[in-house]
Motif scaffolding. Structure first.
Motif, PDB file in Angstrom:
ATOM      1  N   THR A  20      14.640 -10.251  -6.037  1.00  0.00           N
ATOM      2  CA  THR A  20      15.322  -9.195  -5.273  1.00  0.00           C
ATOM      3  C   THR A  20      16.807  -9.201  -5.606  1.00  0.00           C
ATOM      4  OG1 THR A  20      13.699  -9.507  -3.502  1.00  0.00           O
ATOM      5  CG2 THR A  20      15.653  -8.206  -2.974  1.00  0.00           C
ATOM      6  N   ARG A  21      17.398 -10.377  -5.758  1.00  0.00           N
ATOM      7  CA  ARG A  21      18.806 -10.473  -6.179  1.00  0.00           C
ATOM      8  C   ARG A  21      19.038  -9.709  -7.469  1.00  0.00           C
ATOM      9  NH1 ARG A  21      21.503 -13.328  -9.985  1.00  0.00           N
ATOM     10  NH2 ARG A  21      23.649 -14.033  -9.535  1.00  0.00           N
ATOM     11  N   GLN A  22      18.201  -9.952  -8.468  1.00  0.00           N
ATOM     12  CA  GLN A  22      18.340  -9.274  -9.751  1.00  0.00           C
ATOM     13  C   GLN A  22      18.202  -7.767  -9.588  1.00  0.00           C
ATOM     14  OE1 GLN A  22      15.954 -10.906 -12.959  1.00  0.00           O
ATOM     15  NE2 GLN A  22      15.866  -8.930 -14.014  1.00  0.00           N
ATOM     16  N   SER A  23      17.268  -7.352  -8.732  1.00  0.00           N
ATOM     17  CA  SER A  23      17.038  -5.919  -8.514  1.00  0.00           C
ATOM     18  C   SER A  23      18.229  -5.257  -7.827  1.00  0.00           C
ATOM     19  CB  SER A  23      15.763  -5.721  -7.686  1.00  0.00           C
ATOM     20  OG  SER A  23      14.654  -6.340  -8.320  1.00  0.00           O
ATOM     21  N   VAL A  24      18.839  -5.963  -6.852  1.00  0.00           N
ATOM     22  CA  VAL A  24      20.032  -5.443  -6.178  1.00  0.00           C
ATOM     23  C   VAL A  24      21.164  -5.253  -7.183  1.00  0.00           C
ATOM     24  CG1 VAL A  24      21.879  -6.067  -4.557  1.00  0.00           C
ATOM     25  CG2 VAL A  24      19.482  -6.290  -3.873  1.00  0.00           C
ATOM     26  N   TYR A  79       6.836   1.035  -1.784  1.00  0.00           N
ATOM     27  CA  TYR A  79       5.760   1.858  -1.220  1.00  0.00           C
ATOM     28  C   TYR A  79       5.519   3.157  -2.003  1.00  0.00           C
ATOM     29  CZ  TYR A  79       5.885  -1.397   2.673  1.00  0.00           C
ATOM     30  OH  TYR A  79       5.834  -2.544   3.437  1.00  0.00           O
ATOM     31  N   GLY A  80       6.154   3.305  -3.143  1.00  0.00           N
ATOM     32  CA  GLY A  80       5.856   4.425  -4.023  1.00  0.00           C
ATOM     33  C   GLY A  80       6.535   5.736  -3.672  1.00  0.00           C
ATOM     34  N   ARG A  81       7.486   5.707  -2.742  1.00  0.00           N
ATOM     35  CA  ARG A  81       8.230   6.941  -2.462  1.00  0.00           C
ATOM     36  C   ARG A  81       9.209   7.248  -3.598  1.00  0.00           C
ATOM     37  NH1 ARG A  81       7.662   4.726   2.917  1.00  0.00           N
ATOM     38  NH2 ARG A  81       9.482   3.391   2.551  1.00  0.00           N
ATOM     39  N   ILE A  82       9.619   6.207  -4.309  1.00  0.00           N
ATOM     40  CA  ILE A  82      10.398   6.352  -5.535  1.00  0.00           C
ATOM     41  C   ILE A  82       9.588   5.725  -6.665  1.00  0.00           C
ATOM     42  CG2 ILE A  82      12.467   5.601  -6.786  1.00  0.00           C
ATOM     43  CD1 ILE A  82      14.009   5.663  -4.190  1.00  0.00           C
ATOM     44  N   GLU A  83       9.415   6.481  -7.748  1.00  0.00           N
ATOM     45  CA  GLU A  83       8.703   5.952  -8.904  1.00  0.00           C
ATOM     46  C   GLU A  83       9.686   5.236  -9.832  1.00  0.00           C
ATOM     47  OE1 GLU A  83       5.620   5.741  -9.681  1.00  0.00           O
ATOM     48  OE2 GLU A  83       4.663   6.978  -8.148  1.00  0.00           O
ATOM     49  N   LYS A  84       9.453   3.964 -10.057  1.00  0.00           N
ATOM     50  CA  LYS A  84      10.222   3.173 -11.023  1.00  0.00           C
ATOM     51  C   LYS A  84       9.216   2.286 -11.742  1.00  0.00           C
ATOM     52  CE  LYS A  84      14.693   0.775 -11.248  1.00  0.00           C
ATOM     53  NZ  LYS A  84      15.437   1.852 -11.921  1.00  0.00           N
ATOM     54  N   PRO A  85       8.477   2.853 -12.696  1.00  0.00           N
ATOM     55  CA  PRO A  85       7.302   2.187 -13.288  1.00  0.00           C
ATOM     56  C   PRO A  85       7.575   0.793 -13.834  1.00  0.00           C
ATOM     57  CG  PRO A  85       7.422   4.476 -13.993  1.00  0.00           C
ATOM     58  CD  PRO A  85       8.697   4.196 -13.282  1.00  0.00           C
ATOM     59  N   GLU A  86       8.786   0.574 -14.367  1.00  0.00           N
ATOM     60  CA  GLU A  86       9.067  -0.734 -14.951  1.00  0.00           C
ATOM     61  C   GLU A  86       9.190  -1.827 -13.896  1.00  0.00           C
ATOM     62  OE1 GLU A  86      13.129   1.378 -14.598  1.00  0.00           O
ATOM     63  OE2 GLU A  86      10.996   1.890 -14.817  1.00  0.00           O
ATOM     64  N   TRP A  87       9.298  -1.440 -12.622  1.00  0.00           N
ATOM     65  CA  TRP A  87       9.362  -2.403 -11.522  1.00  0.00           C
ATOM     66  C   TRP A  87       8.077  -2.418 -10.700  1.00  0.00           C
ATOM     67  CZ3 TRP A  87      14.804  -2.141  -8.749  1.00  0.00           C
ATOM     68  CH2 TRP A  87      15.809  -2.461  -9.672  1.00  0.00           C
ATOM     69  N   GLN A  88       7.139  -1.565 -11.012  1.00  0.00           N
ATOM     70  CA  GLN A  88       5.936  -1.411 -10.185  1.00  0.00           C
ATOM     71  C   GLN A  88       4.682  -1.696 -11.012  1.00  0.00           C
ATOM     72  OE1 GLN A  88       7.100   2.638  -9.554  1.00  0.00           O
ATOM     73  NE2 GLN A  88       7.353   2.370  -7.345  1.00  0.00           N
ATOM     74  N   TYR A  97       0.872  -1.181   0.000  1.00  0.00           N
ATOM     75  CA  TYR A  97       0.000   0.000   0.000  1.00  0.00           C
ATOM     76  C   TYR A  97       0.904   1.225   0.000  1.00  0.00           C
ATOM     77  CZ  TYR A  97      -3.921   3.054   1.161  1.00  0.00           C
ATOM     78  OH  TYR A  97      -4.888   4.037   1.140  1.00  0.00           O
ATOM     79  N   GLY A  98       0.891   1.981  -1.088  1.00  0.00           N
ATOM     80  CA  GLY A  98       1.819   3.090  -1.267  1.00  0.00           C
ATOM     81  C   GLY A  98       1.452   4.336  -0.492  1.00  0.00           C
ATOM     82  N   VAL A  99       2.424   5.228  -0.386  1.00  0.00           N
ATOM     83  CA  VAL A  99       2.211   6.503   0.317  1.00  0.00           C
ATOM     84  C   VAL A  99       1.164   7.365  -0.385  1.00  0.00           C
ATOM     85  CG1 VAL A  99       4.514   6.545   1.356  1.00  0.00           C
ATOM     86  CG2 VAL A  99       4.174   7.530  -0.929  1.00  0.00           C
ATOM     87  N   ASP A 100       0.908   7.089  -1.660  1.00  0.00           N
ATOM     88  CA  ASP A 100      -0.090   7.823  -2.429  1.00  0.00           C
ATOM     89  C   ASP A 100      -1.424   7.090  -2.509  1.00  0.00           C
ATOM     90  OD1 ASP A 100       0.768   5.731  -3.955  1.00  0.00           O
ATOM     91  OD2 ASP A 100       1.391   6.926  -5.685  1.00  0.00           O
ATOM     92  N   THR A 118      16.177   1.862  -0.579  1.00  0.00           N
ATOM     93  CA  THR A 118      15.765   2.149  -1.952  1.00  0.00           C
ATOM     94  C   THR A 118      14.684   1.183  -2.416  1.00  0.00           C
ATOM     95  OG1 THR A 118      17.963   3.029  -2.471  1.00  0.00           O
ATOM     96  CG2 THR A 118      16.573   2.402  -4.335  1.00  0.00           C
ATOM     97  N   LEU A 119      14.865  -0.097  -2.149  1.00  0.00           N
ATOM     98  CA  LEU A 119      13.847  -1.072  -2.536  1.00  0.00           C
ATOM     99  C   LEU A 119      12.539  -0.816  -1.801  1.00  0.00           C
ATOM    100  CD1 LEU A 119      16.021  -4.312  -2.756  1.00  0.00           C
ATOM    101  CD2 LEU A 119      14.838  -3.184  -4.645  1.00  0.00           C
ATOM    102  N   SER A 120      12.606  -0.499  -0.512  1.00  0.00           N
ATOM    103  CA  SER A 120      11.394  -0.184   0.249  1.00  0.00           C
ATOM    104  C   SER A 120      10.699   1.047  -0.322  1.00  0.00           C
ATOM    105  CB  SER A 120      11.733   0.049   1.724  1.00  0.00           C
ATOM    106  OG  SER A 120      12.163  -1.146   2.338  1.00  0.00           O
ATOM    107  N   ASP A 121      11.483   2.041  -0.701  1.00  0.00           N
ATOM    108  CA  ASP A 121      10.904   3.257  -1.285  1.00  0.00           C
ATOM    109  C   ASP A 121      10.216   2.962  -2.617  1.00  0.00           C
ATOM    110  OD1 ASP A 121      11.721   4.789   0.843  1.00  0.00           O
ATOM    111  OD2 ASP A 121      13.487   5.626  -0.155  1.00  0.00           O
ATOM    112  N   ILE A 122      10.777   2.042  -3.387  1.00  0.00           N
ATOM    113  CA  ILE A 122      10.126   1.628  -4.636  1.00  0.00           C
ATOM    114  C   ILE A 122       8.857   0.835  -4.329  1.00  0.00           C
ATOM    115  CG2 ILE A 122      10.385   0.200  -6.705  1.00  0.00           C
ATOM    116  CD1 ILE A 122      13.408   0.921  -6.604  1.00  0.00           C
TER     117      ILE A 122
END
Length: 397
Positions: free
Chosen positions: A293-297, A383-392, A106-109, A377-381
């Motif tokens: 998550t490994r790939q994302s790191v 929960y929507g604090r960072i926008e990375k559309p290709e991962w969300q 559930y994102g911040v928005d 950074t992953l947590s921010d992605i």
């Protein structure tokens, strides 16, 4: 004379071995979905810290049957309930079962986001092929999971301390004790409201015992099959008896480092060439699961370009030597449940020297704090604090 090379399933397109026998319904279809709403509601603890992992389930589930003659039947979302299966079902005898694990946040928005679910579905399809279970369409599976999330959207915690864990699964239901390809199967998916997996304040402690093996060359360590996990439970109990949280799996006579528990591993160190390097064991061996998550790191670390980033094998001897020489700066795990978690200690059963060696790692005191930046950074992605559309993947309500 023609040279015979080993066969790698990764080289072949995703398909099912018995697809030639199926004429229709090669995948379940979202368009055929029916929904039966539950009249009961799960009660949850008010404190997210008391949720734990995988103990509280939501109100609905996806249920789809398949057989070799008719293919996939229409998918159903129905109230969360027990399955009814025949005692001779192959899954109960030969562990013909696969699963996945992913999360919705559930994102911040106020938007609900699922983290890179298409990668989970592609991995699930690879596992299905290896287990001789039927193939399905990734897009149709994602649409069904979107609908399940919408159905139970009110249960997703409105906090960044918890999430909705999603568990798709498929298993053989053929009523026949003969060992062989199953003529019937079930694809299902349910969700669980979950909190934190580890206590990261003190760091994670690992037991490294070379006598305990999780996977081997030519086996199924790279697939998410239930049969991979049952043998690890006893080793987990052994780790707990030594005051450790998980086992760190070593492979072969050279004791190659592979995974920890069901998580991937990373090491930030100064290597033998005096380079700052982030290294994680290679998946090419087939011994470890290629984690999302490994790939994302790896992708984030390469994007930041702060150090050399490598996917390469290293041994327990390499690791222990580097720790003693104070060249290991951080050691951490990654996974859907764990996100990124710091390792503070490895208890190494050194059989050659006949000692139990405690290796302390200064992960949480390192100047770089790479693990923390990755976790944040992953947590921010998530929960929507960072926008990375290709991962969300945003689930529209």
């Amino acid at each position: 004379m023609q040279k015979i090379s080993s066969i790698s399933l990764a080289r072949f397109p995703i398909s099912n071995a018995c697809s030639s026998t199926r004429r229709t319904h090669s995948s379940f279809q979202y368009a055929n979905l029916t929904v039966e709403k539950s009249t009961k509601k799960q009660r949850l603890p008010s404190d997210p810290d008391k949720l734990g992992f995988g103990r509280y389930f939501s109100n609905h589930m996806i249920d789809i049957d398949w057989d070799v003659k008719d293919g996939w039947f229409a998918p159903k979302i129905r109230p969360f309930q027990n399955f009814s299966i025949h005692p001779a079902s192959k899954v109960l005898h030969y562990a013909q079962e696969i699963f996945e694990g992913l999360k919705a946040y559930y994102g911040v928005d106020g938007k609900i986001r699922v983290f890179r679910p298409e990668l989970n579905m592609e991995r699930m399809r690879r596992s299905a092929r290896r287990a001789t279970l039927p193939d399905f369409n990734t897009r149709e599976a994602l649409l069904l999971m979107d609908e399940l999330i919408r159905t139970d959207a009110d249960m997703i915690p409105k906090t960044d301390q918890a999430s909705l864990y999603i568990r798709p699964m498929m298993f053989a239901t053929d009523q026949h004790l003969g060992i062989g390809e199953s003529m019937q199967a079930k694809w299902a998916c349910f969700t669980a409201i979950t909190g934190s997996y580890f206590d990261y304040e003190r760091g994670i402690r690992l037991l490294a015992d070379p006598e305990m093996v999780r996977s081997w060359k030519g086996g199924v360590g790279q697939y998410k099959m239930g049969c991979n996990y049952a043998p690890t439970i006893f080793v987990g109990k052994m780790a707990a008896m030594h005051g450790c949280d998980q086992a760190m799996w070593l492979s072969g006579d050279n004791r190659m480092v592979t995974e920890a528990g069901a998580m991937n591993l990373f090491m930030l160190w100064t290597n033998e060439d005096n380079e700052l390097e982030l290294i994680t064991p290679s998946t090419e061996s087939g011994l470890l699961l290629p984690g999302i998550t490994r790939q994302s790191v790896l992708e984030l670390a390469r994007e930041w370009n702060l150090m050399k980033v490598s996917e390469a094998n290293f041994t327990m001897c390499d690791l222990a030597k580097a720790i003693r020489e104070h060249r290991v700066h951080e050691f951490f795990v990654s996974g859907t449940a764990a996100n990124v978690g710091p390792v503070s200690e490895i208890l190494h059963c050194d059989k050659e020297r006949g000692i139990m060696e405690k290796l302390l790692i200064p992960t949480m005191n390192s100047k770089m704090q790479l693990y923390k930046r990755l976790h944040t950074t992953l947590s921010d992605i998530h929960y929507g604090r960072i926008e990375k559309p290709e991962w969300q993947r945003v689930v529209e309500l």
